[in-house]
Enzyme design. Sequence first.
Site, PDB file in Angstrom:
ATOM      1  N   CYS A  80       1.000  -1.104  -0.091  1.00 26.36           N
ATOM      2  CA  CYS A  80      -0.073   0.213   0.150  1.00 26.36           C
ATOM      3  C   CYS A  80       1.065   1.154  -0.004  1.00 26.36           C
ATOM      4  O   CYS A  80       2.044   1.329   0.616  1.00 26.36           O
ATOM      5  CB  CYS A  80      -0.890   0.042   1.222  1.00 26.36           C
ATOM      6  SG  CYS A  80      -2.098  -1.320   1.471  1.00 26.36           S
ATOM      7  N   ASP A  81       0.268   2.357  -0.541  1.00 22.13           N
ATOM      8  CA  ASP A  81       1.080   3.583  -0.361  1.00 22.13           C
ATOM      9  C   ASP A  81      -0.088   4.627  -0.739  1.00 22.13           C
ATOM     10  O   ASP A  81      -0.811   4.607  -1.580  1.00 22.13           O
ATOM     11  CB  ASP A  81       2.038   3.668  -1.648  1.00 22.13           C
ATOM     12  CG  ASP A  81       2.911   4.906  -1.474  1.00 22.13           C
ATOM     13  OD1 ASP A  81       3.864   4.773  -0.617  1.00 22.13           O
ATOM     14  OD2 ASP A  81       2.813   6.062  -1.753  1.00 22.13           O
ATOM     15  N   SER A  82       0.008   5.765   0.018  1.00 22.97           N
ATOM     16  CA  SER A  82      -0.618   6.874  -0.057  1.00 22.97           C
ATOM     17  C   SER A  82      -0.118   8.165  -0.292  1.00 22.97           C
ATOM     18  O   SER A  82       1.035   8.512   0.026  1.00 22.97           O
ATOM     19  CB  SER A  82      -1.519   6.871   1.272  1.00 22.97           C
ATOM     20  OG  SER A  82      -2.059   5.957   1.595  1.00 22.97           O
ATOM     21  N   GLY A 117      -2.915   3.597  -2.947  1.00 24.35           N
ATOM     22  CA  GLY A 117      -2.549   2.288  -3.908  1.00 24.35           C
ATOM     23  C   GLY A 117      -2.768   0.953  -3.227  1.00 24.35           C
ATOM     24  O   GLY A 117      -2.055   1.230  -2.100  1.00 24.35           O
TER      25      GLY A 117
END
Length: 210
Positions: A80-82, A117
């Site tokens: 995950c990435d924000s 994501g």
Amino acid sequence: MRVTVSLVLASASPARLTTLRSAGVAPEVVVSSVDEPAVVADAEKSLGSLDPADVALLLARAKGEDVASQVESDSLVLGCDSVLEFDGETFGKPADAAEATARWKAMRGRSGTLHTGHWLIDARDESSGATFGVVASTVVHFADLTDDEIDAYVATGEPLHVAGAFTIDGLGGPYVTRIEGDHHNVVGLSLPVLREMLAELGIGFHDLRG
């Protein structure tokens, strides 16, 4: 007989881990060694400028693939990435207190879009090896903070460790007036999105619960 599916979370984020645990999932945490600025720079060199949502998905994939190459367990791997999209720019974690302060002075009284994501890799033994991603986006409206409020918040150090220089589930909670979309996504992991991704693999969310 139901078989529990193991999940590896490819993220160092305490908020993402807490979100999963609150939903009854106890993942193994393996932090990637991905150089995020280098990954984005390489992609932009070949593809040109990336939209903020594309940056979030690119980094989620890089983290997931890096960790999937390390783990030997029979499991799913979730990267995950924000990032925050504000005035057409992509904001990850601020470099320092001065940058966090400048961001908040620009954001106060306005809104941005938080993109997260999610990249899921089926690394289970004898699995299909499926690998795919989804971006979830949530509009965040910020309170019209005073300079003193901004200085006090930045002084806590929290904005330096989170995408967009704010949280909704921590010390930054009082400074978010409302959102449009999934609350969990702003924390860093959309549970409804993860449920839908699992369904693509024929897995129920409840199968992640021990």
